[in-house]
Design a protein around this motif. Structure first.
Motif, PDB file in Angstrom:
ATOM      1  N   SER A 159       0.830  -1.211   0.000  1.00 13.82           N
ATOM      2  CA  SER A 159       0.000   0.000   0.000  1.00 13.82           C
ATOM      3  C   SER A 159       0.861   1.257   0.000  1.00 13.82           C
ATOM      4  N   GLU A 160       2.118   1.101  -0.389  1.00 18.73           N
ATOM      5  CA  GLU A 160       3.040   2.236  -0.397  1.00 18.73           C
ATOM      6  C   GLU A 160       2.609   3.310  -1.396  1.00 18.73           C
ATOM      7  N   ASP A 161       1.859   2.911  -2.424  1.00 18.16           N
ATOM      8  CA  ASP A 161       1.449   3.874  -3.455  1.00 18.16           C
ATOM      9  C   ASP A 161       0.561   4.981  -2.902  1.00 18.16           C
ATOM     10  N   LYS A 162      -0.105   4.722  -1.787  1.00 15.75           N
ATOM     11  CA  LYS A 162      -0.953   5.743  -1.150  1.00 15.75           C
ATOM     12  C   LYS A 162      -0.508   5.988   0.291  1.00 15.75           C
ATOM     13  N   ASN A 163       0.803   5.992   0.474  1.00 13.84           N
ATOM     14  CA  ASN A 163       1.414   6.274   1.776  1.00 13.84           C
ATOM     15  C   ASN A 163       0.862   5.367   2.869  1.00 13.84           C
ATOM     16  N   PHE A 164       0.659   4.105   2.525  1.00 14.89           N
ATOM     17  CA  PHE A 164       0.238   3.074   3.476  1.00 14.89           C
ATOM     18  C   PHE A 164      -1.059   3.427   4.197  1.00 14.89           C
ATOM     19  N   SER A 165      -1.981   4.024   3.474  1.00 13.74           N
ATOM     20  CA  SER A 165      -3.247   4.455   4.079  1.00 13.74           C
ATOM     21  C   SER A 165      -4.354   3.413   3.948  1.00 13.74           C
ATOM     22  N   TYR A 166      -4.024   2.223   3.457  1.00 17.83           N
ATOM     23  CA  TYR A 166      -5.027   1.166   3.315  1.00 17.83           C
ATOM     24  C   TYR A 166      -4.328  -0.195   3.408  1.00 17.83           C
ATOM     25  N   ILE A 167      -5.117  -1.232   3.540  1.00 15.75           N
ATOM     26  CA  ILE A 167      -4.628  -2.607   3.542  1.00 15.75           C
ATOM     27  C   ILE A 167      -4.860  -3.207   2.159  1.00 15.75           C
ATOM     28  N   PRO A 168      -3.818  -3.720   1.509  1.00 19.06           N
ATOM     29  CA  PRO A 168      -4.005  -4.304   0.168  1.00 19.06           C
ATOM     30  C   PRO A 168      -4.988  -5.473   0.196  1.00 19.06           C
ATOM     31  N   ASN A 206      -1.097  -4.934  12.522  1.00 23.33           N
ATOM     32  CA  ASN A 206      -1.518  -3.566  12.840  1.00 23.33           C
ATOM     33  C   ASN A 206      -0.340  -2.633  12.608  1.00 23.33           C
ATOM     34  N   ASN A 207      -0.614  -1.473  12.022  1.00 23.98           N
ATOM     35  CA  ASN A 207       0.448  -0.560  11.636  1.00 23.98           C
ATOM     36  C   ASN A 207       0.376   0.697  12.479  1.00 23.98           C
ATOM     37  N   THR A 208       1.250   0.756  13.484  1.00 22.49           N
ATOM     38  CA  THR A 208       1.161   1.797  14.499  1.00 22.49           C
ATOM     39  C   THR A 208       1.369   3.190  13.947  1.00 22.49           C
ATOM     40  N   ILE A 209       2.169   3.329  12.918  1.00 23.33           N
ATOM     41  CA  ILE A 209       2.497   4.664  12.404  1.00 23.33           C
ATOM     42  C   ILE A 209       1.373   5.221  11.544  1.00 23.33           C
ATOM     43  N   TYR A 210       0.822   4.390  10.666  1.00 19.49           N
ATOM     44  CA  TYR A 210      -0.158   4.873   9.691  1.00 19.49           C
ATOM     45  C   TYR A 210      -1.601   4.655  10.120  1.00 19.49           C
ATOM     46  N   GLY A 211      -1.813   3.854  11.158  1.00 18.01           N
ATOM     47  CA  GLY A 211      -3.160   3.661  11.667  1.00 18.01           C
ATOM     48  C   GLY A 211      -4.036   2.753  10.837  1.00 18.01           C
ATOM     49  N   LYS A 244      -7.959  -0.100  15.308  1.00 18.21           N
ATOM     50  CA  LYS A 244      -8.631   0.123  16.588  1.00 18.21           C
ATOM     51  C   LYS A 244      -7.631   0.278  17.725  1.00 18.21           C
ATOM     52  N   MET A 245      -6.349   0.209  17.386  1.00 17.48           N
ATOM     53  CA  MET A 245      -5.292   0.413  18.376  1.00 17.48           C
ATOM     54  C   MET A 245      -4.624   1.768  18.229  1.00 17.48           C
ATOM     55  N   ASN A 246      -4.417   2.212  17.010  1.00 22.73           N
ATOM     56  CA  ASN A 246      -3.693   3.463  16.749  1.00 22.73           C
ATOM     57  C   ASN A 246      -4.512   4.308  15.782  1.00 22.73           C
ATOM     58  N   VAL A 247      -5.201   5.295  16.315  1.00 24.54           N
ATOM     59  CA  VAL A 247      -6.099   6.130  15.523  1.00 24.54           C
ATOM     60  C   VAL A 247      -5.326   7.347  15.018  1.00 24.54           C
ATOM     61  N   ALA A 248      -5.090   7.384  13.720  1.00 29.71           N
ATOM     62  CA  ALA A 248      -4.344   8.489  13.118  1.00 29.71           C
ATOM     63  C   ALA A 248      -5.326   9.501  12.524  1.00 29.71           C
ATOM     64  N   PHE A 249      -5.095  10.783  12.812  1.00 32.57           N
ATOM     65  CA  PHE A 249      -5.955  11.828  12.256  1.00 32.57           C
ATOM     66  C   PHE A 249      -5.170  13.119  12.131  1.00 32.57           C
ATOM     67  N   VAL A 250      -5.723  14.070  11.387  1.00 38.79           N
ATOM     68  CA  VAL A 250      -5.048  15.346  11.122  1.00 38.79           C
ATOM     69  C   VAL A 250      -6.040  16.491  11.242  1.00 38.79           C
ATOM     70  N   LEU A 251      -5.519  17.684  11.410  1.00 38.17           N
ATOM     71  CA  LEU A 251      -6.318  18.887  11.194  1.00 38.17           C
ATOM     72  C   LEU A 251      -6.513  19.057   9.696  1.00 38.17           C
ATOM     73  N   LYS A 252      -7.707  19.380   9.278  1.00 35.83           N
ATOM     74  CA  LYS A 252      -7.945  19.613   7.855  1.00 35.83           C
ATOM     75  C   LYS A 252      -7.062  20.759   7.363  1.00 35.83           C
ATOM     76  N   THR A 275       4.996  11.096   9.722  1.00 36.83           N
ATOM     77  CA  THR A 275       3.659  11.355   9.178  1.00 36.83           C
ATOM     78  C   THR A 275       3.043  12.656   9.670  1.00 36.83           C
ATOM     79  N   GLY A 276       3.452  13.109  10.852  1.00 35.20           N
ATOM     80  CA  GLY A 276       2.842  14.306  11.424  1.00 35.20           C
ATOM     81  C   GLY A 276       1.422  14.030  11.886  1.00 35.20           C
ATOM     82  N   GLY A 277       0.667  15.089  12.071  1.00 36.90           N
ATOM     83  CA  GLY A 277      -0.703  14.936  12.539  1.00 36.90           C
ATOM     84  C   GLY A 277      -0.757  14.400  13.953  1.00 36.90           C
TER      85      GLY A 277
END
Length: 356
Positions: free
Chosen positions: A118-127, A144-149, A289-297, A325-327
């Motif tokens: 899922s590197e093509d979308k910065n690991f934002s999904y599970i293949p 579970n991917n702690t950095i990308y959530g 459900k372990m690492n919730v990643a979010f950002v300010l719009k 990743t920030g956020g």
């Protein structure tokens, strides 16, 4: 009161901290930090810590439980060396730690085939939808991917030997151990303090490796023979893991922990989805459900400093996202109470009322 959302060495139940502290001062007349690992008192701790894993996860007969050192990072190498049979190994790349496992397997000479990434979308999904060759020595993934959530919401089903790094979500939900040939997990999320790494291994795969390079310590067959006592084990980490597993089982076991974790994640994701200031960049069906990643719009990015001060003032710690990743990242490990998640949600609501 502090609300610990940290992703690294993490929150444990307060009662476990208290019992561990007593053990440091007095463990049958000595400190747990100075007792010999060969003494019958610690041998009993190791035996119970192993048995409690089997009880908590309903580990079937034919599996061994080991506590070793080196963290999951060494587990990348240990799993590759023990599972290679001289052919190809399949890997699913879902982030930094999965990438690390791929890198280390290649270093020790394993012929690695990356089946999906899922590197093509910065690991934002599970293949999904990838083919799994039937002739693989083994298939490796990170649950579970702690950095990308992101998180695998269902276990991979395959006929090839299955290996999984469960460092950041083991004991957070029920699993079918019999689906796996090898599970490994760093202790410092839901099991105990940093220092120990848990291995759950199907005994029939032990000693079947085909590699010219196999240090004795890395050989899980040798570790099994010595019942995790081939050398001095991480005594304190194993002791606290035992205490924590006792607490987990006494509070309803993994099934009850999963229900609590679902409630915590649901509460926070609901706020993220409905708050005008915040957003998740993770595919909804793959949200951890372990690492919730979010950002300010983007239009509210200028409020970052003000938001940081707000949650800090509320006693929240460990909320900043990974440096790559920030956020923000709220880790909802087993011992984090729902009340702490409610504090974060209330902070987000109030901040939106003032700034949206």
């Amino acid at each position: 009161m502090k609300h610990n959302f940290g992703a690294g060495p993490c929150i444990l139940p307060q009662t476990v901290f208290e019992q561990a502290a007593k053990g440091v001062l007095d463990f049958n007349g000595l400190s747990i930090l100075e007792v010999s690992h060969r003494h019958k008192d610690f041998v009993a701790v190791m035996e119970e810590a192993r048995e409690l894993v089997k009880k908590a996860l309903n580990v079937p007969d034919g599996y061994t439980v080991l506590y070793l050192q080196g963290g999951a990072t060494l587990g990348f190498t240990i799993s590759a060396l023990n599972m290679t049979r001289g052919g190809k190994a399949g890997y699913i790349n879902t982030g930094v730690w999965a990438s690390g496992a791929i890198k280390e397997a290649k270093i020790v000479g394993v012929d690695v085939e990356v089946l999906a990434s899922s590197e093509d979308k910065n690991f934002s999904y599970i293949p999904k939808g990838y083919a799994i060759p039937s002739d693989l020595d083994y298939l490796h993934y990170t649950s579970n991917n702690t950095i990308y959530g992101t998180q695998f919401q269902e276990q991979i089903k395959t006929t090839v030997p299955l290996v999984c790094d469960m460092s950041s979500d083991i004991f957070s939900k029920e699993i079918n151990v019999s689906d796996f040939d090898l599970i490994y997990a760093g202790a410092q999320k839901n099991l105990g303090p940093a220092g120990a790494t848990l291995y759950i291994v199907k005994e029939e795969v032990l000693g079947q490796f085909k590699t010219p390079f196999m240090p004795t310590y890395f050989n899980l067959a040798k570790q099994h023979e010595k019942e995790s006592m081939l050398n001095t084990p991480p005594v304190f980490s194993v002791y606290v893991a035992m205490l924590n597993l006792r607490d987990l089982i006494a509070t309803g076991g993994v099934k009850a922990a999963e229900e609590r974790n679902n409630a915590k994640a649901g509460l926070l994701y609901n706020e993220i989805d409905n708050n005008p200031l915040f957003a998740s960049k993770v595919a909804v069906e793959d949200r951890s459900k372990m690492n919730v990643a979010f950002v300010l719009k983007d239009e509210y990015a200028g409020l970052e400093e003000a938001f940081n001060k707000t949650w800090n003032d509320a006693g929240i710690v460990g909320l900043k996202g990974h440096r790559s990743t920030g956020g923000y990242r709220a880790s909802l490990y087993n011992a984090l109470p729902l009340s702490s998640v409610q504090v974060l949600v209330d902070v987000m609501k109030e901040f939106a009322t003032k700034n949206a």
